[in-house]
Design an enzyme around this catalytic site. Structure first.
Site, PDB file in Angstrom:
ATOM      1  N   ILE A   1      16.687  -9.396  19.578  1.00 11.86           N
ATOM      2  CA  ILE A   1      16.504  -8.386  20.783  1.00 11.86           C
ATOM      3  C   ILE A   1      15.615  -8.992  21.883  1.00 11.86           C
ATOM      4  CG2 ILE A   1      14.174  -7.520  19.743  1.00 11.86           C
ATOM      5  CD1 ILE A   1      15.090  -4.630  20.159  1.00 11.86           C
TER       6      ILE A   1
ATOM      7  N   VAL B   1       8.315 -10.727  11.247  1.00 14.05           N
ATOM      8  CA  VAL B   1       9.366  -9.930  10.374  1.00 14.05           C
ATOM      9  C   VAL B   1       9.156 -10.608   9.045  1.00 14.05           C
ATOM     10  CG1 VAL B   1      11.290  -8.784  10.048  1.00 14.05           C
ATOM     11  CG2 VAL B   1      10.530  -9.057  12.285  1.00 14.05           C
TER      12      VAL B   1
ATOM     13  N   HIS C   1      14.769 -14.925   7.755  1.00 14.23           N
ATOM     14  CA  HIS C   1      15.808 -15.028   8.855  1.00 14.23           C
ATOM     15  C   HIS C   1      15.645 -16.278   9.433  1.00 14.23           C
ATOM     16  CE1 HIS C   1      11.943 -13.227  10.461  1.00 14.23           C
ATOM     17  NE2 HIS C   1      12.077 -14.210  11.548  1.00 14.23           N
TER      18      HIS C   1
HETATM   19  P1  5GP Z   1       9.773 -14.141  13.416  1.00 21.33           P
HETATM   20  O1  5GP Z   1       8.737 -14.579  14.564  1.00 21.33           O
HETATM   21  O2  5GP Z   1       9.500 -13.298  12.415  1.00 21.33           O
HETATM   22  O3  5GP Z   1      10.335 -15.605  12.941  1.00 21.33           O
HETATM   23  O4  5GP Z   1      11.010 -13.637  14.448  1.00 21.33           O
HETATM   24  C1  5GP Z   1      11.271 -12.153  14.491  1.00 21.33           C
HETATM   25  C2  5GP Z   1      12.377 -12.096  15.294  1.00 21.33           C
HETATM   26  O5  5GP Z   1      12.800 -10.758  15.338  1.00 21.33           O
HETATM   27  C3  5GP Z   1      11.879 -12.190  16.889  1.00 21.33           C
HETATM   28  O6  5GP Z   1      12.661 -13.338  17.490  1.00 21.33           O
HETATM   29  C4  5GP Z   1      12.031 -10.787  17.329  1.00 21.33           C
HETATM   30  O7  5GP Z   1      12.502 -10.772  18.880  1.00 21.33           O
HETATM   31  C5  5GP Z   1      13.378 -10.297  16.242  1.00 21.33           C
HETATM   32  N1  5GP Z   1      13.080  -8.849  16.381  1.00 21.33           N
HETATM   33  C6  5GP Z   1      12.184  -7.993  16.018  1.00 21.33           C
HETATM   34  N2  5GP Z   1      12.363  -6.777  16.298  1.00 21.33           N
HETATM   35  C7  5GP Z   1      13.754  -6.742  16.303  1.00 21.33           C
HETATM   36  C8  5GP Z   1      14.804  -5.757  16.474  1.00 21.33           C
HETATM   37  O8  5GP Z   1      14.279  -4.523  16.134  1.00 21.33           O
HETATM   38  N3  5GP Z   1      16.188  -5.931  16.599  1.00 21.33           N
HETATM   39  C9  5GP Z   1      16.539  -7.448  16.776  1.00 21.33           C
HETATM   40  N4  5GP Z   1      17.647  -7.478  16.938  1.00 21.33           N
HETATM   41  N5  5GP Z   1      15.463  -8.298  16.777  1.00 21.33           N
HETATM   42  C10 5GP Z   1      14.479  -8.076  16.521  1.00 21.33           C
END
Ligand code: 5GP
Ligand code: ZN
Length: 113
Positions: free
Chosen positions: A31, A94, A98
């Protein structure tokens, strides 16, 4: 109902912009993209962090999905970066495992999320 954002996407409660899926993984556009192409690849089962990943088949499926999505998005030849953030010091926001697939420009111009 699960409180996990990405589990909700797997269940279809929240609908991300899906680019690829199979029995094991779901891939969708981030997103808040940090590169021209920024796709997240997640297991369809809940695994909180890389620390909890203990399934060899799923591990392989996640990496093969990176390969597959990279081909589909025409990133393979030019190249791309894959990032997994784990826990607080890794910058994980999150807590459903991922893989970030980042491409479309040189990695040095891409802020690591
Ligand atoms: P992290 O920091 O946990 O590795 O990455 C989490 C990722 O999830 C971030 O790049 C953030 O932009 C993405 N993200 C968070 N909420 C959402 C959402 O509701 N939809 C999508 N498509 N991506 C999300
Ligand atoms: Zn989850």
């Amino acid at each position: 109902m699960t409180e996990c954002l990405f589990c909700k996407m797997v269940l279809g409660v929240i609908k991300p912009n899906v680019v690829y899926e199979n029995d094991y993984v779901l891939a969708f556009k981030d997103i808040n993209p940090q590169a021209p192409v920024h796709i997240l690849i997640i297991p369809k089962t809940h695994v909180a962090t890389l620390n909890e990943l203990d399934n060899i088949e799923l591990s392989g499926q996640l990496l093969l999905a990176v390969n597959q999505v990279a081909q589909q998005e025409n990133l393979s030849e030019a190249g791309y970066r894959t990032v997994i953030n784990c826990n607080k010091n890794g910058g994980q926001e999150v807590y459903h495992l991922h893989l970030h697939l980042l491409g479309g420009r040189h990695a040095l111009a891409t802020r690591i999320t």
